[in-house]
Design a protein around this motif. Structure first.
Motif, mmCIF file in Angstrom:
data_model
loop_
_atom_site.group_PDB
_atom_site.id
_atom_site.type_symbol
_atom_site.label_atom_id
_atom_site.label_comp_id
_atom_site.label_asym_id
_atom_site.label_seq_id
_atom_site.Cartn_x
_atom_site.Cartn_y
_atom_site.Cartn_z
ATOM 1 N N LEU A 9 0.855 -1.188 0.000
ATOM 2 C CA LEU A 9 0.000 0.000 0.000
ATOM 3 C C LEU A 9 0.887 1.232 0.000
ATOM 4 O O LEU A 9 1.563 1.521 0.985
ATOM 5 N N ILE A 10 0.923 1.946 -1.133
ATOM 6 C CA ILE A 10 1.668 3.198 -1.217
ATOM 7 C C ILE A 10 0.745 4.271 -0.649
ATOM 8 O O ILE A 10 -0.176 4.731 -1.314
ATOM 9 N N ALA A 11 0.980 4.624 0.602
ATOM 10 C CA ALA A 11 0.045 5.464 1.347
ATOM 11 C C ALA A 11 0.430 6.933 1.252
ATOM 12 O O ALA A 11 1.550 7.316 1.579
ATOM 13 N N GLY A 12 -0.533 7.748 0.819
ATOM 14 C CA GLY A 12 -0.345 9.187 0.791
ATOM 15 C C GLY A 12 -1.168 9.843 1.888
ATOM 16 O O GLY A 12 -1.458 9.242 2.923
ATOM 17 N N GLN A 13 -1.571 11.067 1.647
ATOM 18 C CA GLN A 13 -2.289 11.832 2.652
ATOM 19 C C GLN A 13 -3.798 11.676 2.494
ATOM 20 O O GLN A 13 -4.296 11.310 1.434
ATOM 21 N N GLY A 14 -4.531 11.945 3.574
ATOM 22 C CA GLY A 14 -5.975 11.846 3.551
ATOM 23 C C GLY A 14 -6.478 10.578 4.212
ATOM 24 O O GLY A 14 -5.715 9.784 4.776
ATOM 25 N N ALA A 15 -7.799 10.368 4.122
ATOM 26 C CA ALA A 15 -8.449 9.254 4.817
ATOM 27 C C ALA A 15 -8.371 7.940 4.060
ATOM 28 O O ALA A 15 -8.513 6.874 4.658
ATOM 29 N N LEU A 16 -8.152 7.980 2.758
ATOM 30 C CA LEU A 16 -8.219 6.763 1.947
ATOM 31 C C LEU A 16 -7.230 5.687 2.372
ATOM 32 O O LEU A 16 -7.608 4.509 2.449
ATOM 33 N N ILE A 64 6.059 -9.196 -2.626
ATOM 34 C CA ILE A 64 4.913 -8.374 -3.025
ATOM 35 C C ILE A 64 4.508 -8.713 -4.466
ATOM 36 O O ILE A 64 5.353 -8.788 -5.364
ATOM 37 N N LYS A 65 3.209 -8.898 -4.674
ATOM 38 C CA LYS A 65 2.669 -9.196 -6.005
ATOM 39 C C LYS A 65 1.822 -8.051 -6.556
ATOM 40 O O LYS A 65 1.766 -7.827 -7.761
ATOM 41 N N GLN A 66 1.126 -7.354 -5.654
ATOM 42 C CA GLN A 66 0.222 -6.283 -6.063
ATOM 43 C C GLN A 66 0.584 -4.990 -5.342
ATOM 44 O O GLN A 66 1.097 -5.014 -4.215
ATOM 45 N N VAL A 67 0.310 -3.864 -6.010
ATOM 46 C CA VAL A 67 0.570 -2.546 -5.439
ATOM 47 C C VAL A 67 -0.689 -1.700 -5.605
ATOM 48 O O VAL A 67 -1.312 -1.697 -6.674
ATOM 49 N N VAL A 68 -1.074 -0.998 -4.538
ATOM 50 C CA VAL A 68 -2.214 -0.089 -4.610
ATOM 51 C C VAL A 68 -1.767 1.287 -4.124
ATOM 52 O O VAL A 68 -1.081 1.406 -3.111
ATOM 53 N N PHE A 69 -2.119 2.316 -4.872
ATOM 54 C CA PHE A 69 -1.828 3.697 -4.496
ATOM 55 C C PHE A 69 -3.075 4.283 -3.840
ATOM 56 O O PHE A 69 -4.173 4.194 -4.389
ATOM 57 N N ALA A 70 -2.908 4.891 -2.671
ATOM 58 C CA ALA A 70 -4.058 5.463 -1.964
ATOM 59 C C ALA A 70 -3.638 6.748 -1.266
ATOM 60 O O ALA A 70 -2.660 6.768 -0.531
#
Length: 272
Positions: A9-16, A64-70
């Motif tokens: 999980l490439i985590a950025g800012q905010g609630a997501l 890691i197999k999958q990446v999600v940007f949020a």
């Protein structure tokens, strides 16, 4: 989707990011230095864009197999002295994409991750309840509201083709504001501060419409509406919020609906 043992999980800012972390509790949380998220812990894997290739290698080594940007990621200030030789080969590719706009930058980043054999998935694929089926969720849009939403949708489509923004406010057929780099809240604040623009419209409240850009890769930067969006729309004196069904995420759906009802705003997921 699984609990996320093989997901980064490439985590950025905010609630997501927090919503995605709850949907995939075993996901490896990663943060780009300079853009901390609200879910970072001592175990969070932090990386620099100048050392992107070593970061990608680390993900592969961890299975890691999958990446999600949020969440929102700010464009980093690149320190050329910190770039390692392998990452340096990616700099021209990223620089050209950045000059072409946000969509091109996101596509380039996704392609780089795919070059390392990672599957990039959308946040709405990890947590499908974030998006809505077509229909009015709460409130009752009037015929005038529906006409304004249709007009706003056409404007947003043109904005998206120019890679400018994903939202617009229309009242009585007239566009009061469009979303640009400062974002949704800034646009709604502009409408609030310039309510006099509607003096000649017989007090037509207006509608805020939001949708993805035409042709946008929906695995990243899918537009979202949260409680704060509803509060800003209410403060701007609008009658409701319309958005593209399946293309806009509701962050904490029940809280968003409750806020809309409390403010007497409609929420309408429009068929694309």
């Amino acid at each position: 989707m699984s609990g996320g043992a093989d997901i980064a999980l490439i985590a950025g800012q905010g609630a997501l990011p927090g919503l995605i972390a709850r949907a995939a509790p075993r996901a490896l949380v990663c943060e780009m230095e300079g853009t901390p998220s609200e879910i970072g812990t001592p175990d969070t894997l932090r990386f620099r864009i100048e050392r992107l290739v070593p970061f990608l290698d680390t993900l592969a080594d961890r299975g890691i197999k999958q990446v999600v940007f949020a969440g929102a990621l700010q464009r980093p200030c690149v320190d050329m002295e910190m770039i390692d030789p392998r990452s340096a080969q990616l700099v021209p590719r990223l620089a050209m994409a950045m000059q072409a706009g946000d969509d091109a930058t996101l596509r380039a980043v996704i392609e780089i991750f795919e070059d390392w054999d990672f599957e990039v998935v959308g946040a709405h694929e990890i947590a499908p309840d974030l998006v809505c089926a077509p229909g009015v969720i709460c409130g009752t849009p009037s015929d005038r509201d529906r006409t304004d939403a249709e007009r706003a949708a056409a404007i947003v489509a043109d904005l998206g083709r120019a890679d400018i923004g994903q939202g617009a406010v229309v009242a009585g057929g007239l566009c009061l504001a469009v979303e640009t780099l400062p974002g949704t809240d800034a646009m709604l604040d502009f409408v609030r501060l310039h309510k006099g623009l509607r003096d000649d419209l017989n007090a037509v409240p207006g509608v805020f419409f939001k949708a993805p850009k035409p042709g946008q890769d929906r695995r990243a930067d899918l537009p979202a509406i949260g409680v704060q969006t509803v509060q800003h729309a209410a403060a701007a004196g609008l009658s409701g919020i319309a958005f593209e069904a399946g293309g806009v995420m509701l962050l904490d759906r029940e809280a968003v609906i409750a806020a809309a009802r409390a403010a007497d705003l409609f929420l309408w997921a429009c068929a694309p």
